[in-house]
Structures are given as structure tokens and as C-alpha cells.
Design a protein around this motif. Sequence first.
Motif, mmCIF file in Angstrom:
data_model
loop_
_atom_site.group_PDB
_atom_site.id
_atom_site.type_symbol
_atom_site.label_atom_id
_atom_site.label_comp_id
_atom_site.label_asym_id
_atom_site.label_seq_id
_atom_site.Cartn_x
_atom_site.Cartn_y
_atom_site.Cartn_z
ATOM 1 N N PRO A 248 0.806 -1.230 0.000
ATOM 2 C CA PRO A 248 0.000 0.000 0.000
ATOM 3 C C PRO A 248 0.835 1.275 0.000
ATOM 4 O O PRO A 248 0.457 2.269 -0.618
ATOM 5 C CB PRO A 248 -0.830 -0.119 1.292
ATOM 6 C CG PRO A 248 -0.869 -1.573 1.582
ATOM 7 C CD PRO A 248 0.452 -2.099 1.130
ATOM 8 N N LEU A 249 1.986 1.252 0.669
ATOM 9 C CA LEU A 249 2.839 2.442 0.673
ATOM 10 C C LEU A 249 3.385 2.739 -0.715
ATOM 11 O O LEU A 249 3.374 3.892 -1.173
ATOM 12 C CB LEU A 249 3.992 2.245 1.666
ATOM 13 C CG LEU A 249 3.613 2.204 3.152
ATOM 14 C CD1 LEU A 249 4.839 1.936 4.002
ATOM 15 C CD2 LEU A 249 2.938 3.511 3.552
ATOM 16 N N SER B 214 0.542 3.983 -2.937
ATOM 17 C CA SER B 214 0.199 5.378 -2.639
ATOM 18 C C SER B 214 1.241 6.337 -3.188
ATOM 19 O O SER B 214 0.904 7.403 -3.731
ATOM 20 C CB SER B 214 0.059 5.569 -1.123
ATOM 21 O OG SER B 214 -0.929 4.709 -0.604
ATOM 22 N N PHE C 207 0.675 6.620 -6.887
ATOM 23 C CA PHE C 207 -0.514 7.422 -7.173
ATOM 24 C C PHE C 207 -0.220 8.907 -7.017
ATOM 25 O O PHE C 207 -0.643 9.733 -7.841
ATOM 26 C CB PHE C 207 -1.655 7.004 -6.240
ATOM 27 C CG PHE C 207 -2.893 7.817 -6.408
ATOM 28 C CD1 PHE C 207 -3.729 7.620 -7.499
ATOM 29 C CD2 PHE C 207 -3.222 8.800 -5.470
ATOM 30 C CE1 PHE C 207 -4.871 8.374 -7.660
ATOM 31 C CE2 PHE C 207 -4.365 9.562 -5.625
ATOM 32 C CZ PHE C 207 -5.201 9.351 -6.721
ATOM 33 N N VAL C 208 0.501 9.298 -5.975
ATOM 34 C CA VAL C 208 0.853 10.699 -5.770
ATOM 35 C C VAL C 208 1.738 11.197 -6.904
ATOM 36 O O VAL C 208 1.554 12.312 -7.423
ATOM 37 C CB VAL C 208 1.542 10.873 -4.403
ATOM 38 C CG1 VAL C 208 2.123 12.277 -4.265
ATOM 39 C CG2 VAL C 208 0.563 10.593 -3.276
#
Length: 197
Positions: A94-95, A98, A101-102
Motif C-alpha cells: 500500500p505504501l 500510494s 498514485f501521488v
Amino acid sequence: MEAVAFFAGAIGALGGAIAIIALRNPFYSVLALIVHLVSLAGLFLILHAEFVAAAQVVVYAGAVMVLYVFVAAYVGGVQEPAWEPIPGQQFLAPLLGSALFVELSIAVLGSSLKALDTNGPTIPLGFGSPGGIGRILLERFLIAFEAASMLLLLAAVGAIVLAGRRREDGDAEAIPEEGPGRGPEGVLLHDTEGASY
């Protein structure tokens, strides 16, 4: 019409990509990957990259996907677990997702949205043709093109070597043990009264 084709291709590409990682059956994941690749070929056609679109369909959605289908059929419908037993994967994935995505959001908001009110770049004559692709690959990006080809060749050779070693290890484990009281095939020998030879 071009906007409709773009959104249809984008929905197909995103839906196929999500289905690849969401489906547990490998055969259905392969079919979703075919949908994804064909949708990408449609997006390449919108960008006037006809050669890349044709290569996407013929090479990836054609030849490579046939190999994937054979592998999926050989392996069978094995249901994979939702989480792989890798330490820390549940927290690290997940890190990284994320962070990606950023990064993509910054790239889209910083550059792509500026071209909404424009007509886009000027496309020269012959853009996306086989001749233009060949000149770019064999003149401007020759080193990167050859490095990628050598990497693929090394990957194929490594896969063959690893498969050969695995087969040799399997054959070595299948050889029956020979010892006292055993024949050449590892069969325990007995006399009529039950004593071992």
C-alpha cells in the motif's frame, strides 16, 4: 467521435488492468490482459501511432498472449491466496501504491491539464510509420534498443538454464535408492520365508 473512442479505450484499459490483479483465476487474468492490450492499441491509434498499435495487437495480444494461455492451461485453475506469504508485503505494497498514485497525480496536474485548451502537438508527416519508428530506434535510441534486446535474450537463456536445473534435480530425486537387500530398481528382495537377501 474521437472523445468517445478515447473514453472507451481508457475504460477498457483500466478495467482490464484492475481485472488482472483482482481475478484469482490465472486464465481469466490472461483474458483480462488481452482486453487491456487491445484497448491500449486503440489508444495508440488515436495518437496516430499505427505501427505501435499493430505491434501491440500482433506481438503482445497475439503471440505473447498465446504463450500465456498455454501456461495458464498447463498450470490449471489454481486459486491463488489473497495475500502472498511474503513478510512485510501487506504494509509495503500500500505504501508503494500510494507513492505511485501521488507521483502520477503530480505529473497529470502539473503538465497534462495544461494542454486541454490547445489543439495538441503538431504531428509531422510519417509519424508512427514503420520508417519513422526504425529511424528513432536505430539512430536516436540505438543503445537503449540493443540493451533491451540483450536483456530479453539473457532472460530467455536464464529461464532455459533454470528449467534444465530443475529437471535434473527432479530426476535425481526420482532415482530409487540402492542398498543392502535391494535390487537395481530399489525393490526389496525377499526369499520364500520372508528373509531379506
